[in-house]
Motif scaffolding. Structure first.
Motif, PDB file in Angstrom:
ATOM      1  N   UNK A  67      28.268  33.655  37.548  1.00  0.00           N
ATOM      2  CA  UNK A  67      29.608  33.934  37.229  1.00  0.00           C
ATOM      3  C   UNK A  67      29.749  34.590  36.095  1.00  0.00           C
ATOM      4  N   UNK A  68      29.113  34.539  35.099  1.00  0.00           N
ATOM      5  CA  UNK A  68      29.239  35.143  33.816  1.00  0.00           C
ATOM      6  C   UNK A  68      28.590  36.718  33.923  1.00  0.00           C
ATOM      7  N   UNK A  88      34.810  42.069  32.383  1.00  0.00           N
ATOM      8  CA  UNK A  88      35.822  41.149  32.014  1.00  0.00           C
ATOM      9  C   UNK A  88      34.938  40.400  31.074  1.00  0.00           C
ATOM     10  N   UNK A  89      34.795  40.848  29.717  1.00  0.00           N
ATOM     11  CA  UNK A  89      33.765  40.681  28.985  1.00  0.00           C
ATOM     12  C   UNK A  89      33.891  39.126  28.155  1.00  0.00           C
ATOM     13  N   UNK A  90      35.350  38.945  27.759  1.00  0.00           N
ATOM     14  CA  UNK A  90      35.641  37.661  27.215  1.00  0.00           C
ATOM     15  C   UNK A  90      35.414  36.416  28.138  1.00  0.00           C
ATOM     16  N   UNK A  91      35.600  36.596  29.157  1.00  0.00           N
ATOM     17  CA  UNK A  91      35.418  35.526  30.262  1.00  0.00           C
ATOM     18  C   UNK A  91      33.870  35.315  30.475  1.00  0.00           C
ATOM     19  N   UNK A 131      33.332  41.332  42.796  1.00  0.00           N
ATOM     20  CA  UNK A 131      34.469  40.570  42.948  1.00  0.00           C
ATOM     21  C   UNK A 131      34.446  39.381  43.688  1.00  0.00           C
ATOM     22  N   UNK A 132      33.820  39.686  44.815  1.00  0.00           N
ATOM     23  CA  UNK A 132      33.650  38.826  45.864  1.00  0.00           C
ATOM     24  C   UNK A 132      32.627  37.490  45.386  1.00  0.00           C
ATOM     25  N   UNK A 133      31.426  38.141  44.666  1.00  0.00           N
ATOM     26  CA  UNK A 133      30.449  37.335  44.116  1.00  0.00           C
ATOM     27  C   UNK A 133      31.258  36.427  43.106  1.00  0.00           C
ATOM     28  N   UNK A 134      31.872  36.860  42.152  1.00  0.00           N
ATOM     29  CA  UNK A 134      32.799  36.091  41.224  1.00  0.00           C
ATOM     30  C   UNK A 134      33.530  34.841  41.718  1.00  0.00           C
ATOM     31  N   UNK A 135      34.237  35.197  42.873  1.00  0.00           N
ATOM     32  CA  UNK A 135      34.951  34.450  43.737  1.00  0.00           C
ATOM     33  C   UNK A 135      34.037  33.316  44.242  1.00  0.00           C
TER      34      UNK A 135
END
Length: 303
Positions: free
Chosen positions: A215-216, A224-227, A186-190
């Motif tokens: 990010x993907x 969160x497969x679609x994103x 979660x922090x990595x995605x941010x």
């Protein structure tokens, strides 16, 4: 114009035009042509500061071309010019480029040592920009060594020097890497999202490709497969534009794993075959994601 000046015996007037031609070729992603044009500029005996910049540009192009030997030669020339001029700025810039090279060759301890030596020797004489460049490379190497607190401290110090957008994006990328590798997706995605937001415009760059890929990858691990699919598709499009085959291997491996996660075994198999052909046979990057996919869809890793 460069050829015109050379034919007139005016080499010193030719090299800036070779340099401009090289920059325009690089802007069109003609990396090999740009590398040759920079060599022609250097043959015109530019002054030391200009020669240093030309070698630095060649060093960066070699990253796209996966040409470590030519890159090492460019770095050696930069080191010699820094030594001859005893310019602290050139010493710092060489150290940052050399540390980046060491990290990308998996010699992380050498990268950390290079940065520390430059800061110890030249630190009080360097600008905030040079400090941020060195701290970025040191933090990246520390992250690769899994020395997470030291890495994050160095990277946050780099941010504190107010870096330009492209470098700020790179620092945020490595902060994201630190979180990703320690399982904090979660922090990595941010951080990767912030890295992308820091980049100016939508021009494809190596930094944009890497941030989109990570990010993907973070979103996939969060379910969160679609994103995740959208980010990886954007990453692959940019990588194709840049002719970055080795980076595409990392992206396609992640796409294969995502297809498997969503139950599309046919797509996973096709993507796994493509990734297998693109990834470097040396090292583990990308293969850690691809191996489980290959096993699941009944393929084996090539030798």
């Amino acid at each position: 114009m460069a050829r015109h000046f050379e034919q007139a015996g005016e080499g010193p007037l030719a090299w800036p035009h070779w340099q401009q031609a090289a920059q325009e070729a690089a802007g069109l992603y003609a990396h090999a042509e740009a590398l040759d044009l920079y060599a022609l500029a250097l043959a015109g005996s530019p002054p030391p500061q200009a020669a240093f910049a030309l070698h630095a540009a060649r060093s960066e192009l070699c990253r796209h071309l996966d040409d470590p030997a030519t890159r090492a030669q460019a770095l050696a020339a930069m080191q010699a010019l820094a030594h001859d001029t005893q310019d602290p700025a050139l010493h710092a810039e060489h150290a940052a480029h050399h540390a980046k090279f060491c990290t990308e060759q998996d010699d992380y301890e050498a990268a950390v040592a290079t940065v520390q030596a430059a800061l110890n020797t030249w630190g009080p004489l360097l600008s905030a920009d040079h400090h941020s460049a060195l701290l970025l490379e040191g933090g990246a190497a520390l992250a690769c060594l899994e020395r997470w607190p030291e890495a994050e401290a160095a990277l946050n110090r780099a941010l504190g020097h107010g870096p330009a957008p492209a470098r700020r994006s790179n620092i945020l990328y490595w902060l994201g890497y630190s979180h990703f590798q320690s399982g904090q997706f979660e922090r990595a995605a941010e951080q990767y999202r912030a890295s992308l937001a820091a980049l100016p415009g939508e021009t494809p760059t190596r930094g944009r490709v890497l941030s989109l890929w990570r990010y993907g990858a973070s979103l996939r691990r969060l379910g969160q497969c679609r994103d995740a699919a959208a980010a990886l598709t954007d990453a692959d499009t940019c990588a194709r534009t840049l002719n970055a085959g080795s980076i595409r291997g990392l992206i396609v491996a992640e796409q294969a794993a995502l297809a498997l996660d969503t139950g599309d075994h046919d797509a996973a198999r096709a993507l796994a075959l493509e990734a297998q052909a693109l990834l470097s046979p040396h090292g583990d990057e990308g293969w850690d994601v691809l191996r489980p996919v290959l096993a699941t869809v009944g393929l084996v890793r090539g030798s």
